[in-house]
Design a protein around this motif. Structure first.
Motif, PDB file in Angstrom:
ATOM      1  N   ILE A   1       1.717  42.837 -17.706  1.00  0.00           N
ATOM      2  CA  ILE A   1       0.326  42.583 -17.044  1.00  0.00           C
ATOM      3  C   ILE A   1      -0.310  41.548 -17.808  1.00  0.00           C
ATOM      4  O   ILE A   1      -0.581  42.029 -19.145  1.00  0.00           O
ATOM      5  N   TYR A   2      -0.497  40.401 -17.382  1.00  0.00           N
ATOM      6  CA  TYR A   2      -0.982  39.471 -18.214  1.00  0.00           C
ATOM      7  C   TYR A   2      -2.304  38.941 -17.719  1.00  0.00           C
ATOM      8  O   TYR A   2      -2.487  38.589 -16.483  1.00  0.00           O
ATOM      9  N   SER A   3      -3.324  38.494 -18.664  1.00  0.00           N
ATOM     10  CA  SER A   3      -4.853  38.232 -18.114  1.00  0.00           C
ATOM     11  C   SER A   3      -5.395  36.860 -18.843  1.00  0.00           C
ATOM     12  O   SER A   3      -6.542  36.793 -18.522  1.00  0.00           O
ATOM     13  N   ARG A   4      -4.433  36.103 -19.056  1.00  0.00           N
ATOM     14  CA  ARG A   4      -4.976  34.940 -19.855  1.00  0.00           C
ATOM     15  C   ARG A   4      -4.781  33.694 -19.011  1.00  0.00           C
ATOM     16  O   ARG A   4      -3.803  33.493 -18.453  1.00  0.00           O
ATOM     17  N   SER A   5      -5.762  32.918 -19.207  1.00  0.00           N
ATOM     18  CA  SER A   5      -5.858  31.604 -18.133  1.00  0.00           C
ATOM     19  C   SER A   5      -5.459  30.319 -18.533  1.00  0.00           C
ATOM     20  O   SER A   5      -5.248  29.221 -18.048  1.00  0.00           O
ATOM     21  N   SER A   6      -5.475  30.323 -20.047  1.00  0.00           N
ATOM     22  CA  SER A   6      -5.260  29.006 -20.598  1.00  0.00           C
ATOM     23  C   SER A   6      -4.149  29.131 -21.810  1.00  0.00           C
ATOM     24  O   SER A   6      -3.977  28.119 -22.460  1.00  0.00           O
ATOM     25  N   CYS A   7      -3.691  30.401 -22.088  1.00  0.00           N
ATOM     26  CA  CYS A   7      -2.665  30.666 -23.200  1.00  0.00           C
ATOM     27  C   CYS A   7      -1.264  30.703 -22.391  1.00  0.00           C
ATOM     28  O   CYS A   7      -1.048  31.818 -21.830  1.00  0.00           O
ATOM     29  N   ILE A   8      -0.558  29.803 -22.588  1.00  0.00           N
ATOM     30  CA  ILE A   8       0.730  29.774 -21.965  1.00  0.00           C
ATOM     31  C   ILE A   8       1.673  30.464 -22.834  1.00  0.00           C
ATOM     32  O   ILE A   8       2.019  29.910 -23.957  1.00  0.00           O
ATOM     33  N   PRO A   9       2.330  31.270 -22.651  1.00  0.00           N
ATOM     34  CA  PRO A   9       3.269  32.209 -23.393  1.00  0.00           C
ATOM     35  C   PRO A   9       4.447  31.582 -23.769  1.00  0.00           C
ATOM     36  O   PRO A   9       5.073  30.378 -22.844  1.00  0.00           O
ATOM     37  N   HIS A  10       5.065  31.633 -25.118  1.00  0.00           N
ATOM     38  CA  HIS A  10       6.140  30.561 -25.596  1.00  0.00           C
ATOM     39  C   HIS A  10       7.270  31.619 -25.986  1.00  0.00           C
ATOM     40  O   HIS A  10       7.004  32.897 -26.309  1.00  0.00           O
ATOM     41  N   TYR A  11       8.427  31.155 -26.294  1.00  0.00           N
ATOM     42  CA  TYR A  11       9.807  31.666 -26.851  1.00  0.00           C
ATOM     43  C   TYR A  11      10.142  31.235 -28.123  1.00  0.00           C
ATOM     44  O   TYR A  11       9.760  29.929 -28.508  1.00  0.00           O
ATOM     45  N   ASN A  12      10.400  31.800 -29.000  1.00  0.00           N
ATOM     46  CA  ASN A  12      11.020  31.126 -30.228  1.00  0.00           C
ATOM     47  C   ASN A  12      12.209  30.401 -29.761  1.00  0.00           C
ATOM     48  O   ASN A  12      13.021  30.736 -29.102  1.00  0.00           O
ATOM     49  N   GLU A  13      12.493  29.338 -30.535  1.00  0.00           N
ATOM     50  CA  GLU A  13      13.633  28.180 -30.106  1.00  0.00           C
ATOM     51  C   GLU A  13      14.945  28.854 -30.213  1.00  0.00           C
ATOM     52  O   GLU A  13      15.369  29.706 -31.412  1.00  0.00           O
ATOM     53  N   GLY A  14      15.899  28.906 -29.403  1.00  0.00           N
ATOM     54  CA  GLY A  14      17.315  29.498 -29.451  1.00  0.00           C
ATOM     55  C   GLY A  14      17.305  30.811 -29.419  1.00  0.00           C
ATOM     56  O   GLY A  14      18.182  31.719 -29.469  1.00  0.00           O
ATOM     57  N   CYS A  15      16.045  31.535 -28.872  1.00  0.00           N
ATOM     58  CA  CYS A  15      16.008  33.204 -28.694  1.00  0.00           C
ATOM     59  C   CYS A  15      16.831  33.578 -27.428  1.00  0.00           C
ATOM     60  O   CYS A  15      16.618  33.041 -26.388  1.00  0.00           O
ATOM     61  N   MET A  16      17.963  34.290 -27.693  1.00  0.00           N
ATOM     62  CA  MET A  16      18.866  34.857 -26.656  1.00  0.00           C
ATOM     63  C   MET A  16      18.185  36.290 -26.256  1.00  0.00           C
ATOM     64  O   MET A  16      19.105  36.974 -25.219  1.00  0.00           O
TER      65      MET A  16
ATOM     66  N   MET B   1       3.040  49.090 -24.334  1.00  0.00           N
ATOM     67  CA  MET B   1       2.997  47.898 -25.441  1.00  0.00           C
ATOM     68  C   MET B   1       1.999  47.199 -25.187  1.00  0.00           C
ATOM     69  O   MET B   1       1.256  46.916 -24.095  1.00  0.00           O
ATOM     70  N   ALA B   2       1.314  47.004 -26.378  1.00  0.00           N
ATOM     71  CA  ALA B   2       0.033  45.882 -26.631  1.00  0.00           C
ATOM     72  C   ALA B   2       0.396  44.656 -26.469  1.00  0.00           C
ATOM     73  O   ALA B   2       1.438  44.241 -27.326  1.00  0.00           O
ATOM     74  N   ILE B   3      -0.082  43.705 -25.889  1.00  0.00           N
ATOM     75  CA  ILE B   3       0.045  42.255 -25.776  1.00  0.00           C
ATOM     76  C   ILE B   3      -0.978  41.493 -26.812  1.00  0.00           C
ATOM     77  O   ILE B   3      -2.350  41.681 -26.021  1.00  0.00           O
ATOM     78  N   THR B   4      -0.907  40.942 -27.713  1.00  0.00           N
ATOM     79  CA  THR B   4      -2.054  40.347 -28.548  1.00  0.00           C
ATOM     80  C   THR B   4      -1.197  38.707 -28.830  1.00  0.00           C
ATOM     81  O   THR B   4      -1.201  38.483 -27.714  1.00  0.00           O
ATOM     82  N   ASP B   5      -1.298  38.439 -30.107  1.00  0.00           N
ATOM     83  CA  ASP B   5      -0.649  37.076 -30.181  1.00  0.00           C
ATOM     84  C   ASP B   5       1.052  37.369 -30.170  1.00  0.00           C
ATOM     85  O   ASP B   5       1.870  36.409 -29.961  1.00  0.00           O
ATOM     86  N   VAL B   6       1.265  38.717 -30.466  1.00  0.00           N
ATOM     87  CA  VAL B   6       2.559  39.234 -30.437  1.00  0.00           C
ATOM     88  C   VAL B   6       2.564  40.481 -29.793  1.00  0.00           C
ATOM     89  O   VAL B   6       1.532  41.066 -29.463  1.00  0.00           O
TER      90      VAL B   6
ATOM     91  N   ALA C   1      -9.189  40.928 -29.303  1.00  0.00           N
ATOM     92  CA  ALA C   1      -9.937  39.683 -29.811  1.00  0.00           C
ATOM     93  C   ALA C   1      -9.512  38.369 -28.768  1.00  0.00           C
ATOM     94  O   ALA C   1      -8.873  38.917 -27.879  1.00  0.00           O
ATOM     95  N   GLN C   2     -10.139  37.327 -28.962  1.00  0.00           N
ATOM     96  CA  GLN C   2      -9.653  36.203 -28.113  1.00  0.00           C
ATOM     97  C   GLN C   2      -8.419  35.396 -28.787  1.00  0.00           C
ATOM     98  O   GLN C   2      -8.444  34.917 -29.849  1.00  0.00           O
ATOM     99  N   PHE C   3      -7.046  35.717 -28.052  1.00  0.00           N
ATOM    100  CA  PHE C   3      -5.785  35.093 -28.639  1.00  0.00           C
ATOM    101  C   PHE C   3      -5.593  33.813 -28.054  1.00  0.00           C
ATOM    102  O   PHE C   3      -5.589  33.849 -26.719  1.00  0.00           O
ATOM    103  N   THR C   4      -5.127  32.862 -28.770  1.00  0.00           N
ATOM    104  CA  THR C   4      -4.665  31.394 -28.301  1.00  0.00           C
ATOM    105  C   THR C   4      -3.449  31.211 -28.288  1.00  0.00           C
ATOM    106  O   THR C   4      -3.007  30.120 -27.684  1.00  0.00           O
ATOM    107  N   SER C   5      -2.456  32.156 -28.262  1.00  0.00           N
ATOM    108  CA  SER C   5      -0.899  32.258 -28.232  1.00  0.00           C
ATOM    109  C   SER C   5      -0.345  33.524 -27.865  1.00  0.00           C
ATOM    110  O   SER C   5      -1.131  34.553 -28.290  1.00  0.00           O
TER     111      SER C   5
END
Length: 293
Positions: free
Chosen positions: A191-206, A125-130, A155-159
């Motif tokens: 495996i995550y390699s970003r130092s300033s991009c905090i992963p987030h979740y969709n609101e209410g996602c179960m 699985m590739a991790i980009t902005d999604v 690329a440089q992803f911010t999210s």
């Protein structure tokens, strides 16, 4: 006269053989009603334990073991340009990026696991902005190794939307498989390699909770990052990456800035079958990892 002596010697040898068999006999690995998939008494594979602690009438013990279950690995690889960081170069005395080192360890890991059992399967699985499904499950090692080699940063992803990862997992992982005799154990290696991009979740996602509710979905994470600074937030990111709801307490989570030893240690831990992890794993795995800091 000699005939009687020969017969007595044979009888003595037979008695000796019987005694040796009795002394060194291996208990028969029998199944009882709790191991029968059709039995209502067997509804939780996690509760299956060694039986026979009480001696049987024959003096032997009946022992029940879990059947061998092949593993399906999902390698989640960060394709952000931050994966091109050269923090490990100082340790290795040559130019090597984080992604280069991860790919090296993955190749060694796949080759080793496949030698242990050819039934294991691997997906990427590739991790980009999604999250993007890059390669479907396969036991073809050559195909897996080629795909790992061909992976590069984009690329440089911010999210990064972590919910998309669990959406894909819900589509690709069989969460409705038989809990008595599951077809596979699914192992997520994030495996995550970003130092300033905090992963987030969709609101209410179960979806995260639903995916990790299965005892046969195992989540392990390795976080490679730069040192903390005004812009970098490695502690906050690590807290999100490691705090997956319903994750088993024996999941492996590791982080490092430039320690090759810690990265080696993480991948070595992954080699063992996920269902063989001891319940007190945290007590000594954290201590051992600390020695590589």
């Amino acid at each position: 006269m000699f005939g009687n002596k020969e017969e007595k010697d044979k009888e003595k040898e037979k008695e000796k053989e019987k005694k040796e068999k009795k002394m060194f006999s291996i208990p028969f690995m029998s199944r009882d009603k709790d191991d029968d998939p059709k039995s209502p008494a067997s509804n939780d594979l996690n509760k299956v334990e060694r039986k026979g602690s009480q001696p049987q009438a024959s003096g032997e013990q009946n022992i029940s073991f879990l059947p061998f279950i092949p593993e399906r690995f999902i390698f989640c690889l960060d394709l952000s340009e931050e994966s091109n960081g050269l923090e490990f170069s100082k340790t290795l005395n040559k130019k090597v990026t984080r992604l280069d080192l991860v790919k090296l360890h993955l190749r060694l890991f796949v080759q080793t696991k496949q030698r242990l059992c050819h039934l294991h399967e691997y997906a990427i699985m590739a991790i980009t902005d999604v999250a993007i499904w890059y390669q479907d499950f396969t036991s073809n090692v050559e195909e897996v190794l080629n795909n790992i080699n061909n992976i590069h940063t984009i690329a440089q992803f911010t999210s990064f939307n972590m919910s998309t990862l669990f959406q894909l997992l819900n589509d690709k992982v069989n969460l409705k498989q038989n809990n008595i005799r599951p077809e596979f154990v699914y192992r997520i290696v994030f495996i995550y390699s970003r130092s300033s991009c905090i992963p987030h979740y969709n609101e209410g996602c179960m979806l995260q909770k639903e995916t990790m509710a299965s005892p046969f979905v195992i989540y392990d994470a390795c976080y490679l990052h730069e040192k903390a600074s005004k812009d970098n937030k490695p502690q906050e990111i690590y807290d999100v990456v490691s705090a997956i709801e319903n994750v088993d307490e024996n999941s492996y989570t590791s982080e490092t800035v430039s320690s090759c030893a810690k990265l080696n240690y993480f991948f070595c831990l992954l080699l063992a079958h996920a269902l063989q992890r001891p319940h007190d794993l945290k007590k000594y795995s954290d201590a051992l990892e600390a020695t590589y800091s």
